[in-house]
Design a protein around this motif. Structure first.
Motif, PDB file in Angstrom:
ATOM      1  N   UNK A 275       0.818  -1.204   0.000  1.00 28.91           N
ATOM      2  CA  UNK A 275       0.000   0.000   0.000  1.00 28.91           C
ATOM      3  C   UNK A 275       0.853   1.256   0.000  1.00 28.91           C
ATOM      4  N   UNK A 276       0.544   2.168  -0.916  1.00 28.79           N
ATOM      5  CA  UNK A 276       1.268   3.436  -1.006  1.00 28.79           C
ATOM      6  C   UNK A 276       0.249   4.569  -0.991  1.00 28.79           C
ATOM      7  N   UNK A 277       0.372   5.460   0.000  1.00 25.78           N
ATOM      8  CA  UNK A 277      -0.480   6.643   0.050  1.00 25.78           C
ATOM      9  C   UNK A 277       0.376   7.840  -0.378  1.00 25.78           C
ATOM     10  N   UNK A 278      -0.135   8.624  -1.318  1.00 23.19           N
ATOM     11  CA  UNK A 278       0.616   9.789  -1.771  1.00 23.19           C
ATOM     12  C   UNK A 278      -0.248  11.043  -1.753  1.00 23.19           C
ATOM     13  N   UNK A 279       0.424  12.189  -1.670  1.00 24.27           N
ATOM     14  CA  UNK A 279      -0.205  13.493  -1.504  1.00 24.27           C
ATOM     15  C   UNK A 279       0.021  14.340  -2.748  1.00 24.27           C
ATOM     16  N   UNK A 280      -1.011  15.069  -3.158  1.00 22.46           N
ATOM     17  CA  UNK A 280      -0.884  16.116  -4.156  1.00 22.46           C
ATOM     18  C   UNK A 280      -1.419  17.389  -3.503  1.00 22.46           C
TER      19      UNK A 280
ATOM     20  N   UNK B  32      -8.221  22.251  -8.722  1.00 18.65           N
ATOM     21  CA  UNK B  32      -8.518  21.554  -9.976  1.00 18.65           C
ATOM     22  C   UNK B  32      -7.261  20.947 -10.575  1.00 18.65           C
ATOM     23  N   UNK B  33      -6.161  21.694 -10.530  1.00 17.26           N
ATOM     24  CA  UNK B  33      -4.909  21.176 -11.086  1.00 17.26           C
ATOM     25  C   UNK B  33      -4.366  20.021 -10.249  1.00 17.26           C
ATOM     26  N   UNK B  34      -4.597  20.054  -8.946  1.00 15.42           N
ATOM     27  CA  UNK B  34      -4.176  18.934  -8.097  1.00 15.42           C
ATOM     28  C   UNK B  34      -4.938  17.668  -8.476  1.00 15.42           C
ATOM     29  N   UNK B  35      -6.233  17.809  -8.724  1.00 15.51           N
ATOM     30  CA  UNK B  35      -7.025  16.659  -9.176  1.00 15.51           C
ATOM     31  C   UNK B  35      -6.486  16.129 -10.508  1.00 15.51           C
TER      32      UNK B  35
END
Length: 255
Positions: free
Chosen positions: A115-120, A130-133
């Protein structure tokens, strides 16, 4: 998380495309046990960007987009592997997934086995929501397409919301624990996610975006094309979550 030692080590190995520099990670890590006041002064005196300090030390809230990526049926796929074979299996998986995360500007929040959780989002990216999405969507699609048809096919939960980085002073290593309701919601969503799909809550802003419409998408690093199909509303039972409906944006084939 984020665990600063882990982030520093990953940045030694992979190319990163976000706003935080490795020297900033090192400066914060090396002075983790100092007070917030002392750390602020160190960043000011060195002329270093203080964005990390504002979010990690002053605990400014961050509105982020999160991905939880994991291998579908991991336990069954790996039950017959030796320890050495499992290590090689995961090494290949990490290389392919983490490369994509960093290519799209994300940062690793936690690694739990497969499992890898990542942040934007902040402090690593200062883009509009919107750009993060869009960046999270591109990363998720690339990961699904990269691994589709292999022995490492994945399911991905996508979610967003306000989080805070809490400094865990009881630990012997520099860690800022991400806290907030979106983390609970992300973990619950992962539990009902399906293979080769980007799974999300039906109320998500993501559902109405152009990047989440059915059609053909190009894999950003090659000439591979894939077709994505959106499900209708799916009812699920999730504890501690306000919503009981999700949707799935699934890759049905790649060429």
């Amino acid at each position: 998380m984020p665990n600063l030692l882990q982030i520093d080590a990953l940045r030694e190995k992979y190319a990163v495309r976000n706003n935080v520099l490795q020297k900033e990670i090192k400066l914060l890590s090396e002075n983790f046990k100092r007070s917030t006041y002392e750390i602020k002064n160190l960043f000011a005196v060195s002329g270093t960007n203080d964005t990390l300090v504002r979010y990690f030390e002053s605990q400014q809230s961050a509105n982020v987009v999160l991905l939880f990526i994991d291998i579908t049926g991991f336990s069954l796929k790996c039950k017959s592997l030796t320890n050495n074979q499992l290590s090689l299996y995961l090494d290949d998986y990490y290389d392919r997934v983490i490369t994509s995360i960093y290519r799209h500007g994300g940062e690793i929040e936690k690694i739990i086995g497969d499992g890898i959780i990542c942040i934007f989002g902040q402090p690593f990216l200062s883009d509009s929501k919107s750009d993060l999405f869009i960046k999270a969507d591109s990363c998720a699609k690339d990961v699904v397409i990269e691994l589709k048809g292999s022995d490492k096919e994945v399911k991905i939960a996508l979610h967003d919301g306000d989080v805070m980085y809490y400094k865990n002073k009881t630990e012997n290593y520099p860690e800022y624990t991400m806290i907030g309701k979106p983390l609970t919601e992300l973990f619950r969503l992962e539990g009902v996610s399906e293979n080769n799909s980007i799974n999300y809550y039906h109320v998500s802003q993501y559902d109405g975006m152009a990047c989440c419409q059915e059609g053909v998408y190009k894999y950003s690093q090659s000439i591979i094309h894939s077709y994505w199909n959106k499900s209708g509303i799916v009812q699920v039972e999730l504890k501690g979550v306000d919503w009981t409906f999700i949707k799935r944006f699934s890759c049905t084939y790649k060429t």
